[in-house]
Design an enzyme around this catalytic site. Structure first.
Site, PDB file in Angstrom:
ATOM      1  N   SER A 103      -9.230   0.762   2.787  1.00  0.00           N
ATOM      2  CA  SER A 103      -8.366   1.615   2.269  1.00  0.00           C
ATOM      3  C   SER A 103      -6.967   0.928   1.304  1.00  0.00           C
ATOM      4  O   SER A 103      -6.516   1.612   0.350  1.00  0.00           O
ATOM      5  CB  SER A 103      -7.704   2.703   3.036  1.00  0.00           C
ATOM      6  OG  SER A 103      -6.848   2.105   4.194  1.00  0.00           O
ATOM      7  N   GLY A 145      -9.783   0.384  10.372  1.00  0.00           N
ATOM      8  CA  GLY A 145     -10.997   0.017  10.777  1.00  0.00           C
ATOM      9  C   GLY A 145     -11.705  -0.897   9.896  1.00  0.00           C
ATOM     10  O   GLY A 145     -12.919  -1.394   9.647  1.00  0.00           O
ATOM     11  N   GLY A 146     -10.857  -1.533   9.048  1.00  0.00           N
ATOM     12  CA  GLY A 146     -11.135  -2.754   8.453  1.00  0.00           C
ATOM     13  C   GLY A 146     -10.310  -2.673   6.917  1.00  0.00           C
ATOM     14  O   GLY A 146     -10.917  -3.116   6.051  1.00  0.00           O
ATOM     15  N   SER A 147      -9.453  -1.820   6.987  1.00  0.00           N
ATOM     16  CA  SER A 147      -8.578  -1.419   5.640  1.00  0.00           C
ATOM     17  C   SER A 147      -7.950  -2.628   4.963  1.00  0.00           C
ATOM     18  O   SER A 147      -7.501  -2.336   3.854  1.00  0.00           O
ATOM     19  CB  SER A 147      -7.815  -0.138   5.773  1.00  0.00           C
ATOM     20  OG  SER A 147      -8.434   1.080   5.983  1.00  0.00           O
ATOM     21  N   LYS A 178       0.716  -1.285  -0.120  1.00  0.00           N
ATOM     22  CA  LYS A 178       0.121   0.084   0.076  1.00  0.00           C
ATOM     23  C   LYS A 178       0.825   1.194   0.107  1.00  0.00           C
ATOM     24  O   LYS A 178       1.963   1.347   0.664  1.00  0.00           O
ATOM     25  CB  LYS A 178      -0.708   0.058   1.280  1.00  0.00           C
ATOM     26  CG  LYS A 178      -1.810   1.039   1.494  1.00  0.00           C
ATOM     27  CD  LYS A 178      -2.468   0.873   2.997  1.00  0.00           C
ATOM     28  CE  LYS A 178      -3.886   1.929   3.143  1.00  0.00           C
ATOM     29  NZ  LYS A 178      -4.168   1.253   4.335  1.00  0.00           N
TER      30      LYS A 178
END
Length: 556
Positions: free
Chosen positions: A213, A235-237, A135
């Site tokens: 993300s 939060g879940g990326s 990322k």
């Protein structure tokens, strides 16, 4: 001084120059209105660029299998890296998934690895010649780390010592960084769009989002343009892109995987810490690379990393256990899941019970509605100033989702921040007590071992239609280890609304935003993933039980 538009255009143009030698001719690409390009490469449509050997290499899904073939001399590092560069480029042409490209450096390193192999008669490390993508949040020597901001462009990492510890570890193991991948402006959303690199789309339907993300990574892995990806998860990326794309992801507990050398929005906010997690195409790969990082003792390079070795005995003990008690969370009490997820979860429960495991209804969803608003206060405690400072560097526009986030209100006083910390701690204690008391629900009186839950209330959805991330975010607040893994797919014939679902009246604004998005026709064939939740620092146990559950659920 250049405008943000000029800088973004120059960055994209520079990327195109680096991609050009490996691109598929425009005339051979699918038309823009061809939405499903998931099988485009595998079906032979890119064969003018990818040789039969290129495809053979990149179709190997398991990282240990690929590494073994390189170690045995079946493939050279240069062959593997070149094949992946070609496939990653086509994946990018189809979805706009790449950001920073380091192909030239990757090929040079692959040649060096081949020379090392020839001289020493053995590979450099466990992942000698294996490609690695990250990322666009991880520092990689020689290129920018933008976090999706135009204002962070043209500031490459020039000091090798500032590179991400994770990169240092994998380079020691012989891996080769080939590119970084797209993410949303500020990182702080579960889709993938920004003014610098633009919109990344879903391979199975290009008017859908690949999630975020770490969305570029999810799309790239789905098209087999990488075999090992790494993202971050606040939060879940890590999990949401893998849920949307049908891949594997792990959200470890904080500080088990080194974060040093990874800039982050709202840096310094650690009461809901962002964590680094792996993203792969097989579960074995997920376990392999997690273990490899921990075996390299990252706490010697990252002062915040927990000095906790990989506990193989705990992994083996879990793998050899004959019966588990699962708590099934069918609903988080806030947003109802769409029919394919409800069906898949029900079938999973039936299979687990048939295999001899106990499954009880998990009784804590009422707490989820309580926690998420507390977590949201941490994300915007500064009134959005951290994000605004980056966008204001060049006057780039706030993406709509960022605008909504940063303009919720003014900064909160430190006393209120402290109060939120107390509320979060109290919630963590409530949840722990509920877990410990779950023996009242089980046949043995023992508490549940794991929670089986949805990862999202929906599969992949159209761009800009993602709303509720409570199914992942709650575990960040609790700092519990979780995995996500593919189980089934949407079937438009069997996943239509039944009479009860058709008459369902959403319970709140979040539910109202989610429920009408469901469309079995447009979502047909989309992967359906589930999520397994362990406690804190339960990486070995959770990975092991995911292997057991995946085998039981095979074929759903």
């Amino acid at each position: 001084m250049s405008t943000w538009q000029e800088i973004a255009a120059k960055k994209r143009a520079d990327r195109e120059v680096l991609l050009a030698p490996f691109k598929l001719p425009e005339a051979e690409l699918p038309p823009a209105d061809q939405l499903n390009v998931y099988d485009f490469i595998s079906s032979g449509c890119a064969d003018s660029l990818l040789s039969a050997k290129d495809k053979e290499i990149t179709e190997i899904d398991d990282i240990d299998e690929l590494a073994a073939k390189i170690a045995a001399g079946t493939y050279s590092a240069t062959e593997v890296i070149t094949a992946y560069i070609k496939r990653a480029t086509v994946a990018h042409q189809l979805t706009n998934c790449l950001s920073e490209v380091v192909f030239e450096q990757a090929i040079e390193r692959a040649k060096f690895l081949d020379e090392y192999y020839a001289k020493n008669g053995k590979p450099m490390g466990k992942y000698h010649g294996v490609p690695l993508t990250l990322k666009d949040q991880f520092n990689v020597h020689g290129v920018d780390t933008t976090l999706g901001y135009v204002g962070r462009s043209n500031n490459p990492v020039t000091d090798k010592s500032k590179e991400a510890v994770l990169v240092t570890i994998f380079e020691k193991e012989g891996a080769v960084v080939i590119a970084k991948t797209n993410l949303p402006q500020s990182i702080m959303w579960c889709e993938c769009n920004n003014p610098l690199w633009g919109l990344t789309v879903h391979p199975r339907r290009r008017d859908f989002t690949p999630g975020g993300s770490t969305g570029g990574e999810g799309a790239l892995l789905a098209l087999k343009g990488s075999i090992m990806g790494w993202g971050t998860d606040l939060g879940g990326s890590v999990r949401i892109p893998q849920i949307f794309n049908g891949g594997y992801g792990l959200r470890p507990s904080a500080w088990r995987i080194p974060y040093e050398g990874v800039p982050v929005t709202i840096d310094g906010q650690e009461h809901v810490p962002s964590v680094i997690g792996p993203m792969t195409r097989t579960l074995n790969s997920l376990t392999s690379i997690t273990k490899a990082v921990i075996d390299n003792e990252p706490w010697k390079l990252d002062p915040k990393c927990i000095p906790m070795p990989w506990r193989q005995e705990l992994y083996d003990e879990t793998l050899n256990k004959k019966k588990f008690i699962f708590g099934v969370m069918r609903d988080d009490g806030v947003v109802r899941v769409h029919p394919p997820i409800e069906r898949t979860l029900n079938q999973a429960v039936e299979r687990l019970r048939a295999a001899g495991h106990e499954v009880v209804e998990w009784s804590a969803p009422d707490l989820h509605a309580e926690l998420v608003p507390i977590l949201n206060k941490f994300y915007i405690a500064d009134g959005g100033e951290d994000v605004k400072s980056d966008v204001n560097k060049l006057g780039e526009p706030l993406m709509p989702y960022v605008d909504r986030m940063v303009n919720r209100g003014p900064p909160i006083p430190i006393t209120e921040y402290w109060h939120n910390m107390v509320l979060k701690r109290e919630f963590q204690k409530k949840y722990l007590d509920r877990w410990n008391a779950s023996g009242a629900l089980t046949s043995t009186g023992e508490p549940i071992d794991f929670i089986l839950a949805p990862g999202c209330p929906h599969t992949a959805v159209p761009v800009d239609k993602t709303s509720w991330v409570g199914y992942t975010r709650v575990w960040n607040g609790l700092d519990y280890t979780t995995t996500v893994f593919p189980v089934s797919k949407v079937d438009k014939e069997i996943d239509k609304f039944n009479e009860e679902q058709a008459a369902y009246v959403p319970r709140n604004d979040w539910d109202e935003a989610n429920w009408p998005v469901y469309n079995p026709e447009t979502m047909d064939g989309m992967p359906v993933n589930l999520q397994i939740v362990g406690g804190r620092f339960a990486e070995e146990k959770t990975l092991a039980v995911t292997k057991i559950v995946e085998e039981i659920l095979a074929g759903l």
